[in-house]
Motif scaffolding. Structure first.
Motif, PDB file in Angstrom:
ATOM      1  N   GLY A  92       1.285  -1.213   0.021  1.00 12.69           N
ATOM      2  CA  GLY A  92       0.481   0.060   0.573  1.00 12.69           C
ATOM      3  C   GLY A  92       0.862   0.658  -0.239  1.00 12.69           C
ATOM      4  N   CYS A  93       0.353   2.317   0.564  1.00  9.45           N
ATOM      5  CA  CYS A  93       0.833   3.550   0.307  1.00  9.45           C
ATOM      6  C   CYS A  93       2.187   3.748   1.582  1.00  9.45           C
ATOM      7  N   PRO A  94       3.078   3.892   1.292  1.00  5.40           N
ATOM      8  CA  PRO A  94       3.670   4.082   2.595  1.00  5.40           C
ATOM      9  C   PRO A  94       3.097   5.116   3.818  1.00  5.40           C
ATOM     10  N   PRO A  95       2.732   6.066   3.498  1.00  2.97           N
ATOM     11  CA  PRO A  95       2.364   7.063   4.595  1.00  2.97           C
ATOM     12  C   PRO A  95       1.492   5.719   5.686  1.00  2.97           C
ATOM     13  N   ILE A  96       1.415   4.200   5.493  1.00  4.94           N
ATOM     14  CA  ILE A  96       0.462   3.520   6.415  1.00  4.94           C
ATOM     15  C   ILE A  96       1.535   3.664   7.219  1.00  4.94           C
ATOM     16  N   ALA A  97       3.036   3.125   7.137  1.00  5.28           N
ATOM     17  CA  ALA A  97       4.071   2.758   7.701  1.00  5.28           C
ATOM     18  C   ALA A  97       4.768   3.903   8.083  1.00  5.28           C
ATOM     19  N   ASP A 113      -4.808 -10.336   1.432  1.00  3.90           N
ATOM     20  CA  ASP A 113      -5.620 -10.919   0.494  1.00  3.90           C
ATOM     21  C   ASP A 113      -5.164 -10.784  -0.967  1.00  3.90           C
ATOM     22  N   PRO A 114      -5.017 -12.110  -1.877  1.00  2.62           N
ATOM     23  CA  PRO A 114      -4.522 -11.863  -2.857  1.00  2.62           C
ATOM     24  C   PRO A 114      -6.281 -11.207  -4.064  1.00  2.62           C
ATOM     25  N   VAL A 115      -6.542 -11.326  -3.286  1.00  5.32           N
ATOM     26  CA  VAL A 115      -8.191 -10.902  -4.339  1.00  5.32           C
ATOM     27  C   VAL A 115      -8.158 -10.108  -4.153  1.00  5.32           C
ATOM     28  N   ARG A 116      -8.275  -9.214  -2.557  1.00  4.76           N
ATOM     29  CA  ARG A 116      -8.973  -7.611  -2.266  1.00  4.76           C
ATOM     30  C   ARG A 116      -7.614  -6.754  -2.210  1.00  4.76           C
ATOM     31  N   LEU A 117      -6.678  -7.548  -1.882  1.00  8.44           N
ATOM     32  CA  LEU A 117      -5.470  -6.662  -2.696  1.00  8.44           C
ATOM     33  C   LEU A 117      -5.395  -6.067  -1.044  1.00  8.44           C
ATOM     34  N   THR A 118      -6.528  -6.336   0.004  1.00  9.82           N
ATOM     35  CA  THR A 118      -6.018  -5.097   0.915  1.00  9.82           C
ATOM     36  C   THR A 118      -5.245  -7.112   2.298  1.00  9.82           C
ATOM     37  N   HIS A 139      -7.989   0.251   2.330  1.00 10.24           N
ATOM     38  CA  HIS A 139      -8.918   0.028   1.051  1.00 10.24           C
ATOM     39  C   HIS A 139      -7.878   0.614   0.127  1.00 10.24           C
ATOM     40  N   MET A 140      -8.051  -0.312  -1.018  1.00 12.27           N
ATOM     41  CA  MET A 140      -6.804  -0.578  -1.626  1.00 12.27           C
ATOM     42  C   MET A 140      -7.672  -0.264  -3.126  1.00 12.27           C
ATOM     43  N   PHE A 141      -6.746   0.296  -4.578  1.00  6.09           N
ATOM     44  CA  PHE A 141      -7.431   0.564  -5.175  1.00  6.09           C
ATOM     45  C   PHE A 141      -9.001   0.909  -5.713  1.00  6.09           C
ATOM     46  N   SER A 142      -9.541  -0.005  -5.950  1.00  6.36           N
ATOM     47  CA  SER A 142     -11.133  -0.402  -6.196  1.00  6.36           C
ATOM     48  C   SER A 142     -12.482  -0.921  -5.158  1.00  6.36           C
ATOM     49  N   VAL A 143     -11.037  -1.381  -4.809  1.00  4.70           N
ATOM     50  CA  VAL A 143     -11.627  -2.775  -3.266  1.00  4.70           C
ATOM     51  C   VAL A 143     -11.718  -1.911  -2.164  1.00  4.70           C
ATOM     52  N   GLU A 345       3.768  -9.306  -2.559  1.00  9.04           N
ATOM     53  CA  GLU A 345       5.098  -9.504  -3.450  1.00  9.04           C
ATOM     54  C   GLU A 345       4.486  -9.217  -4.812  1.00  9.04           C
ATOM     55  N   ASP A 346       2.937 -10.800  -4.885  1.00 10.62           N
ATOM     56  CA  ASP A 346       2.849 -10.460  -5.706  1.00 10.62           C
ATOM     57  C   ASP A 346       1.782  -9.003  -6.612  1.00 10.62           C
ATOM     58  N   ALA A 347       1.161  -8.740  -5.847  1.00 10.76           N
ATOM     59  CA  ALA A 347       0.860  -7.662  -6.015  1.00 10.76           C
ATOM     60  C   ALA A 347       1.566  -6.569  -6.530  1.00 10.76           C
ATOM     61  N   ALA A 348       2.634  -5.608  -5.947  1.00 12.67           N
ATOM     62  CA  ALA A 348       3.821  -5.156  -6.121  1.00 12.67           C
ATOM     63  C   ALA A 348       4.039  -5.741  -7.585  1.00 12.67           C
ATOM     64  N   ARG A 349       4.327  -7.470  -7.600  1.00 14.26           N
ATOM     65  CA  ARG A 349       5.022  -7.548  -8.919  1.00 14.26           C
ATOM     66  C   ARG A 349       4.055  -7.095 -10.867  1.00 14.26           C
ATOM     67  N   ARG A 350       2.786  -7.252 -10.224  1.00 12.69           N
ATOM     68  CA  ARG A 350       1.757  -7.803 -11.373  1.00 12.69           C
ATOM     69  C   ARG A 350       0.732  -6.962 -11.134  1.00 12.69           C
TER      70      ARG A 350
END
Length: 383
Positions: A92-97, A113-118, A139-143, A345-350
């Motif tokens: 996600g967005c760096p400010p959350i850390a 979660d691999p589907v929600r990406l949250t 929340h991420m992208f549109s989910v 890692e998968d979401a960041a790559r794809r």
């Protein structure tokens, strides 16, 4: 494939506020020449706060200088500090850390979660310790994240819950607005967000009136808004601009139409692109509860090739967060040694996002979908 309707389709539209130009210029003139010279935290900001609280169904809303600042203020109001841990998504967005670290606490990264990406609630629960003070779901992208699960988890463990809904304004889950599942939520008004404006800004929404009072004090250098130059707490400069408050009040009546147009384009993309799953491109489903039309993101192993293909056809795409947060140099030192976050890692790559904004034309949306389909016809693989 249809011919491109224009030479280039930008990812971020440069014309989001074109129809409001005269209103914006008049607002600047009116506020700049008013006798009281009130440029921050005036009547317009207070009115915007009331309007946004009512729209979200919250008891209070506190406008501040950005979504990041909203998160900073919430953490401070909750008393997060040295020795505390805050469970955050690994993607996600760096400010959350960063905001957690700025508070002196430690971000603990949960896989997604691999589907929600949250953030995955089960992964988050496994990380809870005696030092855990807050769960931070974003929340991420549109989910939307699985907020019912996070709410139950926070209640069961006696933890505070922050809902980072910076990009989810307009979303709902089980009839409850995004931002309203946590002890506090937040929205961002940076220009590309669903209620964006030509500048920085954000708002905290909450039913906790004591927390709202603390946030209101903290945003203004620890002053209570009644006794000027009396600083009750060490605070921040996170005050809201009266010009932007007036401009947002001007644009608020059109927000639902803009959200509807975003949703219409998202639904069209999904109708066109969901069938491509067998050819190596995973698109979000059309509609559904807990969706909001911020950006439209697909997943593909051939992300870089798709991006180059789109660029070659005059379409600008965008890759958000190409590294999971634990892999960022700024946050790696506080990540769990030997930790693994495979879904992040998968979401960041794809991940790759397509243009989505209210003034995108039907012809442009069709051309974008045609171009993606043409790529999978040529380069599709079975993931």
């Amino acid at each position: 494939m249809t011919a491109p309707p224009i030479a280039t389709i930008p990812f971020f539209s440069p014309e989001l506020f074109e129809h409001d130009r005269e209103a914006l210029l008049e607002t600047v003139r009116a506020i700049g020449t008013e006798p009281e010279q009130k440029f921050i935290l005036g009547d317009r900001t207070a009115r915007l706060e009331r309007e946004l609280a009512g729209r979200a169904g919250a008891r209070d809303a506190v406008a501040c200088s950005s979504g990041t600042s909203a998160l900073t203020l919430i953490l401070a109001a909750m008393g997060v500090g040295p020795g505390d841990e805050v469970i955050v998504p690994a993607f996600g967005c760096p400010p959350i850390a960063a905001t957690v670290l700025d508070a002196g606490a430690r971000p603990v990264f949960a896989d997604i979660d691999p589907v929600r990406l949250t953030a995955d609630p089960a992964a988050a629960e496994a990380l809870i310790t005696s030092r855990t003070k807050v769960l931070l779901a974003a929340h991420m992208f549109s989910v939307m994240a699985d907020m019912p699960a996070f709410r139950e988890l926070a209640d069961r463990h006696g933890l505070r819950l922050i809902e980072d809904s910076a990009l989810a304004q307009g979303g709902t889950l089980r009839g409850r607005a995004a931002g309203r599942w946590g002890d506090a939520g937040l929205y961002s008004f940076v220009q590309v967000k669903t209620f964006g404006m030509p500048g920085e800004g954000g708002v905290v929404v909450t039913d906790d009136t004591a927390l709202a009072a603390d946030v209101r004090m903290l945003r203004n250098h620890g002053q209570d808004g009644v006794h000027r130059f009396v600083h009750h707490r060490i605070g921040h400069n996170s005050r809201f601009d009266e010009v932007m408050a007036a401009f947002q009040l001007h644009r608020l009546p059109g927000l639902d139409d803009r959200l509807a147009r975003r949703a219409e384009i998202s639904a069209y993309y999904s109708r066109r692109l969901t069938p491509l799953a067998g050819r190596g491109l995973v698109a979000p489903p059309e509609g559904g509860d807990g969706r909001f039309p911020y950006v439209y993101t697909v997943l593909t192993e051939r992300r870089d090739a798709l991006r180059a293909h789109l660029a070659g056809h005059g379409i600008a795409a965008h890759v958000y967060y190409p590294r999971p947060l634990p892999a960022q140099p700024a946050f790696a030192p506080c990540a769990r040694p030997g930790g693994s976050w495979p879904n992040a890692e998968d979401a960041a790559r794809r991940n790759i996002s397509l243009p989505l904004y209210p003034n995108l034309t039907d012809a442009q949306a069709e051309y974008i979908a045609d171009t993606v389909c043409a790529f999978t016809d040529t380069h599709g693989d079975h993931e």
